[in-house]
Design a protein around this motif. Structure first.
Motif, PDB file in Angstrom:
ATOM      1  N   LEU A 106      59.385  37.835   3.977  1.00  0.00           N
ATOM      2  CA  LEU A 106      59.516  38.567   5.238  1.00  0.00           C
ATOM      3  C   LEU A 106      60.661  39.574   5.132  1.00  0.00           C
ATOM      4  O   LEU A 106      60.558  40.719   5.590  1.00  0.00           O
ATOM      5  CB  LEU A 106      59.759  37.585   6.388  1.00  0.00           C
ATOM      6  N   GLY A 107      61.759  39.112   4.520  1.00  0.00           N
ATOM      7  CA  GLY A 107      62.941  39.955   4.390  1.00  0.00           C
ATOM      8  C   GLY A 107      62.635  41.225   3.622  1.00  0.00           C
ATOM      9  O   GLY A 107      63.136  42.307   3.948  1.00  0.00           O
ATOM     10  N   GLU A 108      61.796  41.099   2.610  1.00  0.00           N
ATOM     11  CA  GLU A 108      61.444  42.271   1.826  1.00  0.00           C
ATOM     12  C   GLU A 108      60.779  43.315   2.719  1.00  0.00           C
ATOM     13  O   GLU A 108      61.098  44.499   2.663  1.00  0.00           O
ATOM     14  CB  GLU A 108      60.503  41.848   0.702  1.00  0.00           C
ATOM     15  N   LYS A 109      59.860  42.835   3.574  1.00  0.00           N
ATOM     16  CA  LYS A 109      59.179  43.768   4.477  1.00  0.00           C
ATOM     17  C   LYS A 109      60.184  44.416   5.431  1.00  0.00           C
ATOM     18  O   LYS A 109      60.118  45.610   5.710  1.00  0.00           O
ATOM     19  CB  LYS A 109      58.117  43.025   5.297  1.00  0.00           C
ATOM     20  N   ILE A 110      61.109  43.609   5.940  1.00  0.00           N
ATOM     21  CA  ILE A 110      62.084  44.132   6.903  1.00  0.00           C
ATOM     22  C   ILE A 110      62.973  45.178   6.250  1.00  0.00           C
ATOM     23  O   ILE A 110      63.226  46.235   6.817  1.00  0.00           O
ATOM     24  CB  ILE A 110      62.927  42.983   7.492  1.00  0.00           C
ATOM     25  N   GLU A 111      63.433  44.896   5.042  1.00  0.00           N
ATOM     26  CA  GLU A 111      64.327  45.860   4.402  1.00  0.00           C
ATOM     27  C   GLU A 111      63.590  47.125   3.973  1.00  0.00           C
ATOM     28  O   GLU A 111      64.184  48.199   3.928  1.00  0.00           O
ATOM     29  CB  GLU A 111      65.063  45.189   3.234  1.00  0.00           C
ATOM     30  N   THR A 112      62.308  46.995   3.682  1.00  0.00           N
ATOM     31  CA  THR A 112      61.520  48.197   3.403  1.00  0.00           C
ATOM     32  C   THR A 112      61.407  49.046   4.658  1.00  0.00           C
ATOM     33  O   THR A 112      61.564  50.266   4.625  1.00  0.00           O
ATOM     34  CB  THR A 112      60.093  47.811   2.938  1.00  0.00           C
TER      35      THR A 112
ATOM     36  N   ILE B 283      58.480  46.135  14.070  1.00  0.00           N
ATOM     37  CA  ILE B 283      59.692  45.392  14.421  1.00  0.00           C
ATOM     38  C   ILE B 283      59.322  44.190  15.282  1.00  0.00           C
ATOM     39  O   ILE B 283      59.790  43.070  15.067  1.00  0.00           O
ATOM     40  CB  ILE B 283      60.708  46.299  15.153  1.00  0.00           C
ATOM     41  N   ASN B 284      58.451  44.441  16.253  1.00  0.00           N
ATOM     42  CA  ASN B 284      58.040  43.361  17.145  1.00  0.00           C
ATOM     43  C   ASN B 284      57.337  42.243  16.373  1.00  0.00           C
ATOM     44  O   ASN B 284      57.622  41.058  16.568  1.00  0.00           O
ATOM     45  CB  ASN B 284      57.111  43.919  18.233  1.00  0.00           C
ATOM     46  N   ASN B 285      56.441  42.620  15.474  1.00  0.00           N
ATOM     47  CA  ASN B 285      55.747  41.602  14.681  1.00  0.00           C
ATOM     48  C   ASN B 285      56.722  40.794  13.836  1.00  0.00           C
ATOM     49  O   ASN B 285      56.628  39.571  13.775  1.00  0.00           O
ATOM     50  CB  ASN B 285      54.715  42.266  13.760  1.00  0.00           C
ATOM     51  N   TYR B 286      57.653  41.477  13.194  1.00  0.00           N
ATOM     52  CA  TYR B 286      58.603  40.762  12.343  1.00  0.00           C
ATOM     53  C   TYR B 286      59.475  39.835  13.176  1.00  0.00           C
ATOM     54  O   TYR B 286      59.832  38.747  12.749  1.00  0.00           O
ATOM     55  CB  TYR B 286      59.469  41.749  11.554  1.00  0.00           C
ATOM     56  N   LYS B 287      59.841  40.318  14.375  1.00  0.00           N
ATOM     57  CA  LYS B 287      60.628  39.454  15.264  1.00  0.00           C
ATOM     58  C   LYS B 287      59.879  38.173  15.587  1.00  0.00           C
ATOM     59  O   LYS B 287      60.445  37.078  15.572  1.00  0.00           O
ATOM     60  CB  LYS B 287      60.944  40.187  16.571  1.00  0.00           C
ATOM     61  N   ARG B 288      58.605  38.347  15.926  1.00  0.00           N
ATOM     62  CA  ARG B 288      57.800  37.166  16.250  1.00  0.00           C
ATOM     63  C   ARG B 288      57.713  36.221  15.065  1.00  0.00           C
ATOM     64  O   ARG B 288      57.870  35.010  15.207  1.00  0.00           O
ATOM     65  CB  ARG B 288      56.386  37.587  16.644  1.00  0.00           C
TER      66      ARG B 288
ATOM     67  N   ASP C  92      70.623  36.555   9.758  1.00  0.00           N
ATOM     68  CA  ASP C  92      70.916  37.927   9.346  1.00  0.00           C
ATOM     69  C   ASP C  92      69.737  38.851   9.627  1.00  0.00           C
ATOM     70  O   ASP C  92      69.910  39.938  10.174  1.00  0.00           O
ATOM     71  CB  ASP C  92      71.243  37.958   7.850  1.00  0.00           C
ATOM     72  N   TYR C  93      68.535  38.400   9.272  1.00  0.00           N
ATOM     73  CA  TYR C  93      67.379  39.262   9.499  1.00  0.00           C
ATOM     74  C   TYR C  93      67.138  39.481  10.981  1.00  0.00           C
ATOM     75  O   TYR C  93      66.709  40.548  11.410  1.00  0.00           O
ATOM     76  CB  TYR C  93      66.128  38.687   8.827  1.00  0.00           C
TER      77      TYR C  93
END
Lengths: 354, 354, 354, 354, 354
Positions: free
Chosen positions: C191-197, C214-219, C270-271
């Motif tokens: 997941l972190g990889e997607k967020i940092e990308t 952003i919303n999807n990653y938050k969920r 952190d994420y």
């Protein structure tokens, strides 16, 4: 009407043992119900007078007295003297606006907690103060309204489920608190379902109504948290309590209660954050849409403003405007306008405005 | 004038036992009131001189001395020597800007706390520093202004309510602190009512005044929290204190105080969050309304801009514009304009802009 | 369907030792697998009946029983009686919606934890409840679906890796939990990889889709945190537990588990903050871009508004407008317009609007 | 220049007992001042050499040595050897960028704290590192610049105030720290006054300058908090310290220090929140005002856009426009325009846009 | 590439004592360096084989072995057996992605921490995992790349600085950790300088680039915090550790380490808040500027809209418009326009829009 805290000016300075019912009357008549059991015998009855109850306390059985309705102070006084309780204890029971708490008195332990229930008709959450007076062989439970929420426990007693029939008042207390906490989980899970449904429509169709819903859910959640957070504190201090009336053998059950109330509390924290996130997402989406609106207006205006200006120029009535008399001027004007419009469009295309 | 913290430069470096009244004079003359009682006898009087008081301290009864007004340093010195107190103690009493605290001295325990009261006339909250000097048989309470907030306690003493007449100075202390904390709850509940009323009108009719109100309530709440948070700390440390002057039997009461101050503190935390949420909701609502305004302006402008442009084209004075001479040109122009407007409207309809 | 908390109304008030499977059936048939080993011998088998298992418990070897699928209550009851477990224990195992927990019973320790796995096909995260019943010589693990996530441990057992073949059930427990926690780290790192990308493209090309992501990653992150946070609590309380079934020698391993789960938890924190920051950055970028749009529109409008006004003035049909008849009026008008436009441009240049 | 943390690359890896002055030279010459006293005698002097001081350490009196200026390393070395201190201690004294701390060494206790003072001329806050080396009979205080902040303490010593003349070095230490903390309160109260004044003008006249002020106050507050927060930690650990050099009798004073530093810390927390709230309120006010501006523009534009369009229609030069030749057309047009404008106004009135 | 957490799927389920290098190879060849010393003698050498080292361990001197590069697993295995270490220890050393930790094993203490260094060439921060294996007389340090960061310590050893030559491996460990923590402070102070510089230009010239910078600094800070926060935990647990290999005499040094890492941690917290504040301030400034832009556009539009409308009215071609034929109509129109413009300007002046 304030929901979060209610303090009547008249109650300031009252002695702590004054028996005044501080809540709202939610039932017409006080109901006294008794269940007396040990592993083999079971007596279950509605009684009219406190006297009928008091004789049970010296038996070797477990006696569960359920009092529905708190407004009749004289009955409360009778109970107080029948069970030889400190008036402080009963005053606490009547103080339905107080915080969930565990207090150990000389001859009993008092446990109070808010009960949250979903009313299936109105789909609203009902709050009620539950007080439990726990002695070695007697458990007195006080509810504000006539409730059948503890029916499953009565059922288990009737069906001679071993654990409950062999357990003492401490196990019975656990069984009641377990139902209260399970109802917390149920009420939150209902609210949570609404919140998570909202999330799915948030990005598809953002509109003003969503703010209302977020706001409503926040209020509801605040309302639940107000009961759950101190209940968690209470249950954790209950589990740590070195009470005479709570035996070693029920510790594993109180551990489970701790886990369940923690789960309820975590879920309420999580939903709180989700709602805040939703409001943020909504606000950002709105701002993003405003950009689109303004881009649209700007593109449209900026293309037509110079064109209208040019038309205005050749609408002037000066006597000597050389262009007016050339035969193809009108068509040249159109050509010029089209060129300007195309350049503008390319400019915005390049800026990625559409 | 700063409200949150006030530090006079002149007071920096003063010895801690210097008897200087650091507050504002809020009453003309110092009032000395005495109530001396045991379970059977009761003496109640206003006295003029400290001497009249000092004789009570060696009796076996409970003596409650109430001092209203702190500005007369000489009276304070007399009290100090009459009761053989450390000057440090009295210096603390006079330091009305200090934080609520419990300090144990050799022959007494000092408790200070802020009293919050709602003034029913101005509907404002009044703050006052309350100091309690607690010894085995004497309780001296110091207030900044003439107050009748403790009248219910006097009433209970007069009416020979058993618990208070049999209790010691520790129970009396509890009774006074209980009133202070009850007033916290009352003051917060009044503010909370305003805040929750605001919430209901927030979404219906958002306007600039709401920001003012939210801001005012935030300030008021900050002001209350400034007193309540350290009071909570103080009461919790008081309950844990192994003081000579606070007996075992009052522990159950101090537990209740803890619960009440926690409730006040929780409520102030909750209202704080509610106010922040309200501001957020308001801001988002405002942004949402801006979108509606801009959509409206955009739709209107975008429909009329090309129409006005077309009218402008045929307002030019070129000698040769073929369309001008056709008989039905004017009506064709109208038709064209209507077609453009309808297309535009359908376009915005499709975009769900209205 | 709620994801964060699920509470079935039918389950409220059930006795804590009622064996009801509260989850979803995720596998057709219950699978029983057994691995029995000591440092020299190894037996590995799929079995059909609980009887075949129960004989292993009295051997001196370590016996690992893996149960895939929980829906068959009668098998659960057989296991309960075969290993002489409290029905409470098995009821906990079946309660797959409960919070990760460690509970010590008289003759066993129960550990439950959520397993998170990345399904490589759908790229979605699968959650499953893992329960471990730990006795001196037997470890029973319960999974909701047929899983090969513990295959590396079986491999190590088969390959006669010393530590695992010489260790007891406590070391085996550690090995299983270690895989669970490693999977947490793996799932978060994906997941972190997607967020940092996302972060890298956030400032280059802000658009509405980013809010969705952003919303999807938050969920997704909320969803992971829901499992990881209580797992951390559980593992820390496990490491502190003074259990009969967890030996001194494995303490160093449990310390490592603590560090790994802390790392997973920190990363999820952190994420979470990074996502909030991203939303903030995005919102601010959007507002910044709106300023640019409005500046552009304003500059363009403000330059052309007076020019169009001037053209309008000389488009009026008054009989006597002196300027109209001068020969050079038209050119003077153009000159004036250019002067106005240049002044405007300089004005905006000076204001640093472009 | 960084303010929050300053780390010189050259100092990395130096031995902890290396006597290097790491700060800025803030005074020309090192000043040595001595006050030696017991309850009856008092010696006060400026001295030139360390030798003159060292003889005092074996007397039975309390000796307070005040060193102003730290840059002369050789004097520091002399003091180190004269009082038989560990070089570690003196290295700490010279490390003026370090965090406030209490360290107990074999023959002394070291206390370091940041002194904050308001410079009345520039109205800026000056920071200075204060180090106190405390032994049984000697207190050595190190300041970075020549300061008269401790003059009130000297005054109290000179005036033979009992407590300070009878107290030991521990009471003297308290007296100095008390002044430091009082200055914290004073500095914060000055800043707080500005912040609360700002609040009053925030809603009346929001403008860009307010952001600057909020930002400046935030920076100032961050700067203060950087000193106050670790000072609080230090004082709390000091009060808990079981030092040979801090007697029982001063515990009540250290309790007061704790309260005062807590008050300073609370106030800084409160102001921090107030500033955040102010920025929020300001932002929301700005957004609210933007709505008003856009409403105004929209109302004005939307009314005139159709009117100008109508005028444009009749400004066209088509040969056959039937309306143009009717005598009252012009007046009908005016009538139509007024009707349109009134309808628009009613529409906006109805929408509550003004 | 993920930065915050990296978990290789292949590593899930590996036994904890498997010697696999999990990081990136950052150096070509493994370098072994040895420094052996007591207060009088010193041997310093680069060695090729592990055998040459192992003989030092039984001497009475302090032996510091520095291993640069971890990728050669066979050398790691040799070291493991030469010093009789548990393979678990070496597996931890090779696991460079793990969290900073202290683990006590039977015959050694393992300390791992992230080293942050500023590369002066690229001005980027380099991270490296440092592992220290501490026994009574040997300290083995493992670095990922060839580093000269510990050169000052070697220098101090060579120069026969007393404390380090007389101290044991515990003091040496402190000296190395001290350099690591000093580098934290240095790296943060460099970043802090950039952040505080940004703050000064934030209000003067807000532009899109500032968002990029704030975002970059946030990322960098997050990155630093990821190392510093667990390092703080580690150092605090180290100071509390009751290890055989850390003597009483070094406690005062570990206290200093605690203070320094706290300072680094506080500073990173402070900068984090400052960056959030900066983004907030920036956003508010942007919104404030948007108001100015829209005010400007509105004032300009609102003044010219009615003027252009009037001109449009008299540009209509109605046959009968009475005003057109009056001689002074044109000038009256101009007068009217000027009056309207002045009234508008006064109106906006009154509204304080400029």
């Amino acid at each position: 009407m304030t929901r979060f805290i209610k303090k009547n000016k008249q109650h300031i300075g009252l002695p702590p043992d004054e028996l005044i019912f501080r809540g709202q009357k939610k039932i017409d008549q006080v109901l006294l119900r008794i269940i007396d059991f040990d592993s083999t015998n079971l007596t279950e009855d509605y009684v009219k007078t406190v006297k009928e109850i008091s004789e049970f306390q010296h038996k070797n059985t477990v006696t569960w007295i359920n009092v529905d309705g708190l407004h009749n102070t004289s009955i409360m006084e009778e109970i107080t003297s029948a069970f030889n309780l400190d008036t402080l204890v009963m005053a606490e029971v009547l103080n339905t606006e107080a915080r969930p708490r565990v207090i150990e008195y000389d001859n009993c332990t008092l446990i109070t907690i808010k009960m949250l229930q979903n009313d299936d008709n109105s789909n609203k959450t009902i709050v009620e103060n539950l007080s439990l007076i726990l002695t070695k062989s007697v458990l007195i439970s006080f509810q504000e309204r006539k409730g059948d929420v503890f029916e499953p426990v009565r059922e288990r007693i009737r069906k001679q489920k071993k654990r409950i029939r062999n357990g003492g008042t401490d196990y019975l207390t656990f069984a009641l608190l377990d139902i209260v906490v399970d109802n917390y989980l149920y009420v939150i899970s209902l609210l949570g379902e609404k919140i998570e449904t909202l999330e799915e429509t948030l990005l598809l169709n953002p509109n003003q109504k969503i703010i209302n819903e977020i706001n409503n859910y926040k209020r509801e959640l605040n309302f639940l948290r107000k009961s759950i957070k101190p209940a968690k504190e209470m249950i954790f201090s209950l589990a740590k309590l070195d009470s005479d009336y709570i035996g070693e053998s029920t510790h594993v059950h109180y551990k489970e209660l701790e886990d369940n109330i923690s789960q309820a509390n975590d879920a309420s924290d999580d939903y709180r954050e989700i709602l805040s996130d939703q409001l943020n997402i909504y606000h950002t989406t709105i701002s993003s849409k405003l950009n689109d609106i303004m881009k649209f207006l700007t593109v449209f205006s900026v293309i037509f403003i110079p064109l209208t200006f040019i038309a205005g120029i050749y609408g002037t009535n000066f006597e000597y405007v050389p262009e007016l008399s050339y035969k193809y001027s009108y068509f040249i004007m159109w050509g010029l306008m089209i060129v300007i419009a195309v350049i503008m469009l390319l400019f915005f295309k390049n800026k990625k405005w559409f």
